[in-house]
Write a protein that holds these residues in place. Structure first.
Motif, PDB file in Angstrom:
ATOM      1  N   ALA A  96     -76.950 -43.996 -50.097  1.00 29.61           N
ATOM      2  CA  ALA A  96     -77.634 -42.858 -50.718  1.00 29.61           C
ATOM      3  C   ALA A  96     -79.144 -43.021 -50.639  1.00 29.61           C
ATOM      4  O   ALA A  96     -79.872 -42.057 -50.369  1.00 29.61           O
ATOM      5  CB  ALA A  96     -77.195 -42.713 -52.173  1.00 29.61           C
ATOM      6  N   MET A  97     -79.651 -44.239 -50.857  1.00 30.53           N
ATOM      7  CA  MET A  97     -81.088 -44.480 -50.745  1.00 30.53           C
ATOM      8  C   MET A  97     -81.567 -44.210 -49.325  1.00 30.53           C
ATOM      9  O   MET A  97     -82.582 -43.538 -49.111  1.00 30.53           O
ATOM     10  CB  MET A  97     -81.416 -45.917 -51.148  1.00 30.53           C
ATOM     11  N   HIS A  98     -80.846 -44.740 -48.349  1.00 30.10           N
ATOM     12  CA  HIS A  98     -81.247 -44.538 -46.966  1.00 30.10           C
ATOM     13  C   HIS A  98     -81.042 -43.101 -46.509  1.00 30.10           C
ATOM     14  O   HIS A  98     -81.548 -42.712 -45.450  1.00 30.10           O
ATOM     15  CB  HIS A  98     -80.482 -45.514 -46.061  1.00 30.10           C
ATOM     16  N   GLY A  99     -80.321 -42.316 -47.294  1.00 27.00           N
ATOM     17  CA  GLY A  99     -80.147 -40.908 -46.985  1.00 27.00           C
ATOM     18  C   GLY A  99     -81.255 -40.031 -47.534  1.00 27.00           C
ATOM     19  O   GLY A  99     -81.311 -38.825 -47.232  1.00 27.00           O
ATOM     20  N   LEU A 100     -82.166 -40.600 -48.340  1.00 23.54           N
ATOM     21  CA  LEU A 100     -83.270 -39.825 -48.884  1.00 23.54           C
ATOM     22  C   LEU A 100     -84.290 -39.497 -47.801  1.00 23.54           C
ATOM     23  O   LEU A 100     -84.566 -40.312 -46.922  1.00 23.54           O
ATOM     24  CB  LEU A 100     -83.966 -40.601 -50.008  1.00 23.54           C
ATOM     25  N   ASP A 101     -84.858 -38.311 -47.884  1.00 24.29           N
ATOM     26  CA  ASP A 101     -85.930 -37.895 -46.986  1.00 24.29           C
ATOM     27  C   ASP A 101     -87.247 -37.856 -47.758  1.00 24.29           C
ATOM     28  O   ASP A 101     -87.255 -37.622 -48.980  1.00 24.29           O
ATOM     29  CB  ASP A 101     -85.654 -36.502 -46.407  1.00 24.29           C
ATOM     30  N   VAL A 102     -88.332 -38.077 -47.054  1.00 26.76           N
ATOM     31  CA  VAL A 102     -89.651 -37.944 -47.680  1.00 26.76           C
ATOM     32  C   VAL A 102     -89.771 -36.553 -48.288  1.00 26.76           C
ATOM     33  O   VAL A 102     -89.457 -35.552 -47.646  1.00 26.76           O
ATOM     34  CB  VAL A 102     -90.767 -38.201 -46.651  1.00 26.76           C
TER      35      VAL A 102
END
Length: 331
Positions: A96-102
């Motif tokens: 989920a963290m690595h799925g976040l976008d700026v």
């Protein structure tokens, strides 16, 4: 001497599950093949309490709550960063963290620090294994900024996994940064490492359980130095079985729930549809700490201080149980 704490783990008496601030992801930086840094900007004032060894609970999409060590932060609290290793086979938090976008927003709890730098004039050695380098990196930055000498041992499987290598080399004094790659250097000799420093050295250690166990065994064998450590999960337990069933009562509604001998309070409450914050489910992060108004607690976590345990007024409901027949929870 051993002074151990757990994740994202010092300080005590913290209750911050309600102290949530909105934050926006403003930068992502790839640090290694598996680890990326995430920098968040505070949207509700500033991040307060950022310091080396502290961690924060990040409330992610889908109701996930995960704790991560702080790596960097602005002095004014305007931004704070964490580093996360992606674990495709894990419980979903890293994905989920690595799925976040700026530009995405999340809620972040106030920092908790159970792994602080407390050394006076003693020599300091930092040891970080794998993703355990994250709190160690923050300590190195703090010590460097304070002009304090230190050595740092960075242990990884291969050099491609050495997150923060370049900034760590820049921070440390000449010869103070030591990179150990298992595929080239073999298994580390912790007995030789500890014995290479003065008897009063303070060692700050974070990494996988197998590495931590080896460091602690080396320290026990040599009776040399003080080891401060942080785990990613609760300390390995013995064969102590769950005690008899007991009941918990919620102060807000008066509802009473039976907790079977093989089931946690957290599981019982969530199965009944009650919303309770939690993250690790292993008594290692503090997210589910709950005030106890009545009853005797059987503490089984690895995060509460001895003072908090003796006070008997809070518990980690994901693992701890009751010594009395009934507990009244401030829920």
């Amino acid at each position: 001497m051993l002074r151990g704490v757990t994740l994202a783990t010092g300080g005590g008496g913290w209750r911050s599950v309600d102290q949530l601030s909105n934050a926006r992801l403003v930068r992502r930086t790839r640090l290694s093949d598996e680890i990326s840094a995430f920098t968040f900007a505070a949207l509700d004032g500033a991040f307060v309490g950022c310091e080396a060894g502290a961690h924060v609970a990040v409330h992610l999409p889908g109701g996930l709550i995960r704790t991560y060590s702080l790596t960097e932060w602005e002095p004014d609290g305007s931004t704070a960063s964490v580093a996360v290793k992606i674990e495709p086979g894990g419980r979903g938090g890293s994905v989920a963290m690595h799925g976040l976008d700026v530009g995405d927003t999340v809620r972040i709890a106030a920092p908790r620090n159970n792994f602080p730098l407390v050394t006076g004039d003693q020599p300091i050695v930092l040891i970080g294994g794998g993703i355990g380098i994250t709190p160690v990196y923050a300590m190195a930055r703090t010590l460097s900024g304070d002009g304090r000498p230190f050595d740092l041992h960075h242990l990884v499987r291969t050099r491609t996994a050495a997150a923060f290598e370049a900034p760590l080399r820049a921070l440390g004094p000449d010869g103070g940064y030591h990179l150990h790659c298992d595929d080239v250097d073999g298994l580390p000799d912790f007995a030789a490492l500890l014995n290479g420093y003065p008897p009063d050295t303070h060692f700050y250690v974070c990494g996988p359980e197998v590495m931590l166990a080896a460091v602690l065994a080396a320290r026990d064998a040599s009776d040399r130095g003080t080891v401060f450590f942080e785990r990613f999960a609760a300390a390995p337990g013995g064969d102590d079985p769950a005690r008899d069933s007991f009941s918990v009562v919620l102060k807000s509604t008066g509802e009473e729930f039976e907790v079977p001998a093989d089931t946690s309070i957290l599981h019982v409450l969530r199965a009944a549809g009650r919303e309770v914050d939690y993250a690790c489910s292993e008594g290692a992060c503090g997210t589910c700490i709950t005030d106890v108004l009545e009853g005797e607690i059987d503490h089984r976590d690895s995060i509460l201080t001895e003072e908090e345990r003796l006070a008997g007024d809070c518990m980690c409901i994901c693992v701890s149980r009751a010594r009395s027949a009934r507990l009244l929870l401030d829920l």
